[in-house]
Design an enzyme around this catalytic site. Structure first.
Site, PDB file in Angstrom:
ATOM      1  N   TYR A 185     -22.401  -8.513   1.370  1.00 47.85           N
ATOM      2  CA  TYR A 185     -21.631  -7.956   2.482  1.00 47.85           C
ATOM      3  C   TYR A 185     -22.119  -8.446   3.840  1.00 47.85           C
ATOM      4  O   TYR A 185     -21.324  -8.589   4.776  1.00 47.85           O
ATOM      5  CB  TYR A 185     -21.593  -6.420   2.392  1.00 47.85           C
ATOM      6  CG  TYR A 185     -20.574  -6.007   1.371  1.00 47.85           C
ATOM      7  CD1 TYR A 185     -19.212  -6.127   1.637  1.00 47.85           C
ATOM      8  CD2 TYR A 185     -20.957  -5.611   0.102  1.00 47.85           C
ATOM      9  CE1 TYR A 185     -18.264  -5.825   0.680  1.00 47.85           C
ATOM     10  CE2 TYR A 185     -20.008  -5.301  -0.870  1.00 47.85           C
ATOM     11  CZ  TYR A 185     -18.662  -5.412  -0.563  1.00 47.85           C
ATOM     12  OH  TYR A 185     -17.712  -5.129  -1.513  1.00 47.85           O
ATOM     13  N   GLN A 213      -5.396  -3.975   3.413  1.00 48.53           N
ATOM     14  CA  GLN A 213      -6.409  -4.008   2.341  1.00 48.53           C
ATOM     15  C   GLN A 213      -7.625  -4.792   2.826  1.00 48.53           C
ATOM     16  O   GLN A 213      -8.630  -4.854   2.142  1.00 48.53           O
ATOM     17  CB  GLN A 213      -5.850  -4.713   1.104  1.00 48.53           C
ATOM     18  CG  GLN A 213      -4.627  -4.038   0.521  1.00 48.53           C
ATOM     19  CD  GLN A 213      -3.960  -4.931  -0.511  1.00 48.53           C
ATOM     20  OE1 GLN A 213      -4.397  -5.014  -1.649  1.00 48.53           O
ATOM     21  NE2 GLN A 213      -2.906  -5.611  -0.122  1.00 48.53           N
ATOM     22  N   ASN A 214      -7.508  -5.408   3.998  1.00 48.68           N
ATOM     23  CA  ASN A 214      -8.582  -6.273   4.472  1.00 48.68           C
ATOM     24  C   ASN A 214      -9.692  -5.461   5.123  1.00 48.68           C
ATOM     25  O   ASN A 214      -9.439  -4.444   5.765  1.00 48.68           O
ATOM     26  CB  ASN A 214      -8.038  -7.294   5.488  1.00 48.68           C
ATOM     27  CG  ASN A 214      -6.990  -8.175   4.855  1.00 48.68           C
ATOM     28  OD1 ASN A 214      -6.871  -8.214   3.642  1.00 48.68           O
ATOM     29  ND2 ASN A 214      -6.216  -8.870   5.677  1.00 48.68           N
ATOM     30  N   HIS A 216      -9.249  -0.168   2.322  1.00 47.20           N
ATOM     31  CA  HIS A 216     -10.419  -0.555   1.533  1.00 47.20           C
ATOM     32  C   HIS A 216     -11.696  -0.527   2.365  1.00 47.20           C
ATOM     33  O   HIS A 216     -12.704  -1.094   1.963  1.00 47.20           O
ATOM     34  CB  HIS A 216     -10.215  -1.943   0.914  1.00 47.20           C
ATOM     35  CG  HIS A 216      -9.168  -1.958  -0.170  1.00 47.20           C
ATOM     36  ND1 HIS A 216      -8.592  -3.109  -0.650  1.00 47.20           N
ATOM     37  CD2 HIS A 216      -8.599  -0.941  -0.874  1.00 47.20           C
ATOM     38  CE1 HIS A 216      -7.701  -2.803  -1.602  1.00 47.20           C
ATOM     39  NE2 HIS A 216      -7.686  -1.489  -1.737  1.00 47.20           N
ATOM     40  N   GLY A 268       0.861 -11.400   2.830  1.00 46.56           N
ATOM     41  CA  GLY A 268      -0.395 -12.032   2.401  1.00 46.56           C
ATOM     42  C   GLY A 268      -1.154 -11.295   1.322  1.00 46.56           C
ATOM     43  O   GLY A 268      -2.380 -11.218   1.377  1.00 46.56           O
ATOM     44  N   THR A 269      -0.446 -10.773   0.329  1.00 43.38           N
ATOM     45  CA  THR A 269      -1.162 -10.112  -0.774  1.00 43.38           C
ATOM     46  C   THR A 269      -0.512 -10.463  -2.099  1.00 43.38           C
ATOM     47  O   THR A 269       0.709 -10.579  -2.194  1.00 43.38           O
ATOM     48  CB  THR A 269      -1.266  -8.587  -0.552  1.00 43.38           C
ATOM     49  OG1 THR A 269      -1.877  -7.985  -1.695  1.00 43.38           O
ATOM     50  CG2 THR A 269       0.076  -7.933  -0.288  1.00 43.38           C
ATOM     51  N   ASN A 283       4.728 -14.265   2.202  1.00 46.01           N
ATOM     52  CA  ASN A 283       3.559 -14.706   1.428  1.00 46.01           C
ATOM     53  C   ASN A 283       3.663 -16.190   1.110  1.00 46.01           C
ATOM     54  O   ASN A 283       4.756 -16.740   0.994  1.00 46.01           O
ATOM     55  CB  ASN A 283       3.496 -13.910   0.109  1.00 46.01           C
ATOM     56  CG  ASN A 283       2.083 -13.652  -0.356  1.00 46.01           C
ATOM     57  OD1 ASN A 283       1.283 -13.129   0.403  1.00 46.01           O
ATOM     58  ND2 ASN A 283       1.775 -14.007  -1.586  1.00 46.01           N
ATOM     59  N   ALA A 292       1.623 -16.887   7.011  1.00 45.99           N
ATOM     60  CA  ALA A 292       1.852 -15.774   7.936  1.00 45.99           C
ATOM     61  C   ALA A 292       1.789 -16.229   9.404  1.00 45.99           C
ATOM     62  O   ALA A 292       2.601 -15.807  10.223  1.00 45.99           O
ATOM     63  CB  ALA A 292       0.820 -14.680   7.678  1.00 45.99           C
TER      64      ALA A 292
HETATM   65  P1  OAD Z   1      -5.441 -12.176  -3.123  1.00 41.86           P
HETATM   66  O1  OAD Z   1      -6.460 -13.261  -3.004  1.00 41.86           O
HETATM   67  O2  OAD Z   1      -5.215 -11.562  -4.452  1.00 41.86           O
HETATM   68  O3  OAD Z   1      -4.036 -12.707  -2.621  1.00 41.86           O
HETATM   69  C1  OAD Z   1      -3.879 -13.373  -1.391  1.00 41.86           C
HETATM   70  C2  OAD Z   1      -2.419 -13.758  -1.262  1.00 41.86           C
HETATM   71  O4  OAD Z   1      -2.240 -14.309   0.030  1.00 41.86           O
HETATM   72  C3  OAD Z   1      -1.935 -14.793  -2.285  1.00 41.86           C
HETATM   73  O5  OAD Z   1      -0.746 -14.317  -2.901  1.00 41.86           O
HETATM   74  C4  OAD Z   1      -1.653 -16.042  -1.434  1.00 41.86           C
HETATM   75  O6  OAD Z   1      -0.466 -16.733  -1.868  1.00 41.86           O
HETATM   76  C5  OAD Z   1      -1.388 -15.433  -0.071  1.00 41.86           C
HETATM   77  N1  OAD Z   1      -1.725 -16.324   1.056  1.00 41.86           N
HETATM   78  C6  OAD Z   1      -2.728 -17.235   1.161  1.00 41.86           C
HETATM   79  N2  OAD Z   1      -2.731 -17.815   2.369  1.00 41.86           N
HETATM   80  C7  OAD Z   1      -1.696 -17.254   3.066  1.00 41.86           C
HETATM   81  C8  OAD Z   1      -1.161 -17.425   4.377  1.00 41.86           C
HETATM   82  N3  OAD Z   1      -1.714 -18.283   5.248  1.00 41.86           N
HETATM   83  N4  OAD Z   1      -0.102 -16.672   4.736  1.00 41.86           N
HETATM   84  C9  OAD Z   1       0.471 -15.796   3.860  1.00 41.86           C
HETATM   85  N5  OAD Z   1       0.019 -15.604   2.612  1.00 41.86           N
HETATM   86  C10 OAD Z   1      -1.049 -16.305   2.220  1.00 41.86           C
HETATM   87  O7  OAD Z   1      -5.851 -11.071  -2.038  1.00 41.86           O
HETATM   88  P2  OAD Z   1      -5.346  -9.586  -1.842  1.00 41.86           P
HETATM   89  O8  OAD Z   1      -3.978  -9.406  -2.394  1.00 41.86           O
HETATM   90  O9  OAD Z   1      -5.601  -9.207  -0.435  1.00 41.86           O
HETATM   91  O10 OAD Z   1      -9.877  -5.218  -3.023  1.00 41.86           O
HETATM   92  O11 OAD Z   1      -6.345  -8.774  -2.734  1.00 41.86           O
HETATM   93  C11 OAD Z   1      -6.190  -7.402  -2.774  1.00 41.86           C
HETATM   94  C12 OAD Z   1      -7.484  -6.725  -3.007  1.00 41.86           C
HETATM   95  O12 OAD Z   1      -8.117  -7.301  -4.154  1.00 41.86           O
HETATM   96  C13 OAD Z   1      -8.516  -6.889  -1.925  1.00 41.86           C
HETATM   97  O13 OAD Z   1      -8.376  -5.982  -0.876  1.00 41.86           O
HETATM   98  C14 OAD Z   1      -9.776  -6.619  -2.684  1.00 41.86           C
HETATM   99  C15 OAD Z   1      -9.496  -7.489  -3.881  1.00 41.86           C
HETATM  100  O14 OAD Z   1     -10.177  -7.291  -4.991  1.00 41.86           O
HETATM  101  C16 OAD Z   1     -11.045  -4.594  -2.891  1.00 41.86           C
HETATM  102  O15 OAD Z   1     -12.039  -5.120  -2.447  1.00 41.86           O
HETATM  103  C17 OAD Z   1     -11.015  -3.165  -3.369  1.00 41.86           C
END
Ligand code: OAD
Length: 249
Positions: free
Chosen positions: A61, A99-100, A117, A186-187, A212, A230
Site C-alpha cells: 500500500y 471503486q478507486n 473501497h 472504466g470498470t 469503457n 475516458a
Molecule cells: P479492472 O482492472 O477490472 O477493469 C478496468 C477496466 O477499465 C477494464 O474494463 C478496461 O477495459 C477499462 N479501461 C482501461 N483503460 C481505460 C481508459 N483509459 N478509459 C476507460 N476505460 C479503461 O478494474 P476495476 O473494474 O476498477 O477492488 O476493478 C474493480 C475492483 O476490483 C477494484 O476496485 C478492486 C479490484 O479488485 C478492491 O480492491 C476491493
C-alpha cells in the site's frame, strides 16, 4: 450521438473504476494480470494477509500511496468533476461512487463522492478505530497509532472478504433509485457489489450508460455503450457544458 447528460437539472449517479485513472499512469487492477511482485492481488489485499504479514501488506500500500500522490487527475476525472458543478448549479443532484482508492477524483474537484473501497491516503487504527488522513510514505513498519492502546494501523481500504463501510451501500442504492441516469466508467464489471449496482439500476428501468475501453462483463445491462478511453470520450460526450470550447458531440 447525443450528450450523456443533456440538461443540468437531472439526477445523475456516476460510478468509476480503475480505467478512469489509467491515463494518469495508474495501472488497472487486471492490467498486470492481477499480480504484484508475484503475489495475487487478492492474496495481498485481504485481512488474512494483513494478520499474517502486515509489513508485506503495508509495503504494497505504501508503493500504491506513493504512486497515487505522484499522479495527477486526467481529463476524465476533470470532466466528471465539471459535470457535478454543472448539474448542481442547474438544480440537479449528483453522486459519484468510485471503486478507486487513489484519491484522484477528489483532487480533480469532485465533492459528493463515496469512495466505496476506501482511500490510500487515509489510515485506520485497528484498536481505537480512528480514521485519519495519512500521506506518509516513509515510516517504520508496521506503523502504530499514537492512541493509548498504541494500536496497529492499517490502510483504510475495503479488502477482499470485507464489507463496505456502514451506510455506503444504502446511500448508493438510494441515489440510484431516484436518478435519471447511471453512468459507469472504466470498470470491468467483475467485482461485486459494485458490478451488482448496474443490475439494480437496470431492474428499476433507469437509463444506464457505460464508457469503457473494452466491453465489460455486464455489457448487456447497459442501454448505451461508448467504447473508448475516458480521457477522450468524457470531455466530448458527457455533457454540453464545454460546447463553447469547441467540443461537439
Ligand atoms: P479492472 O482492472 O477490472 O477493469 C478496468 C477496466 O477499465 C477494464 O474494463 C478496461 O477495459 C477499462 N479501461 C482501461 N483503460 C481505460 C481508459 N483509459 N478509459 C476507460 N476505460 C479503461 O478494474 P476495476 O473494474 O476498477 O477492488 O476493478 C474493480 C475492483 O476490483 C477494484 O476496485 C478492486 C479490484 O479488485 C478492491 O480492491 C476491493
Amino acid at each position: 450521438m447525443d450528450w450523456i447528460v443533456d440538461t443540468p437539472e437531472k439526477k445523475v449517479v456516476v460510478m468509476t473504476g480503475s480505467g478512469i485513472s489509467a491515463e494518469s499512469g495508474i495501472q488497472t487492477f487486471r492490467g498486470a494480470h492481477g499480480l504484484w511482485e508475484n503475489h495475487r492481488i487478492e492474496d495481498v489485499a485481504s485481512p488474512i494477509a494483513f494478520r499474517r504479514d502486515p509489513v508485506m501488506v503495508w509495503n504494497f500500500y505504501l508503493q500504491r500511496r506513493k504512486q497515487a500522490l505522484a499522479s495527477r487527475p486526467n481529463a476524465g476525472h476533470l470532466a466528471v468533476s465539471e459535470l457535478e458543478s454543472w448539474v448542481t448549479a442547474g438544480g440537479g443532484d449528483f453522486l459519484l461512487v468510485t471503486q478507486n482508492v487513489d484519491g484522484l477524483h477528489k483532487r480533480a474537484g469532485s465533492r459528493n463522492v463515496i469512495e466505496m473501497h476506501g482511500s490510500l491516503v487515509f489510515s485506520r487504527c485497528t484498536a481505537c478505530r480512528e480514521i485519519f488522513p495519512d500521506e506518509c510514505t516513509d515510516m517504520e513498519l508496521p506503523p502504530h497509532h499514537d492512541c493509548p492502546q498504541k494500536g496497529l494501523l492499517r490502510p483504510h481500504i475495503v479488502w477482499f472478504g470485507e464489507s463496505l463501510f456502514p451506510g455506503d451501500m444504502e446511500n448508493i442504492e438510494s441515489a440510484i433509485r431516484s436518478c435519471d441516469v447511471f453512468i459507469v466508467i472504466g470498470t470491468s464489471g467483475t467485482v461485486y457489489p459494485a458490478a451488482g449496482l448496474v443490475h439494480y439500476a437496470n431492474s428499476l428501468g433507469i437509463r444506464t450508460v457505460c464508457v469503457n475501453k473494452d466491453a465489460p462483463a455486464n455489457l448487456d445491462l447497459f442501454d448505451i455503450f461508448i467504447q473508448g478511453e475516458a480521457g477522450t470520450e468524457l470531455p466530448r460526450r458527457l455533457f454540453p457544458g464545454k460546447k463553447a470550447e469547441g467540443n461537439t458531440p
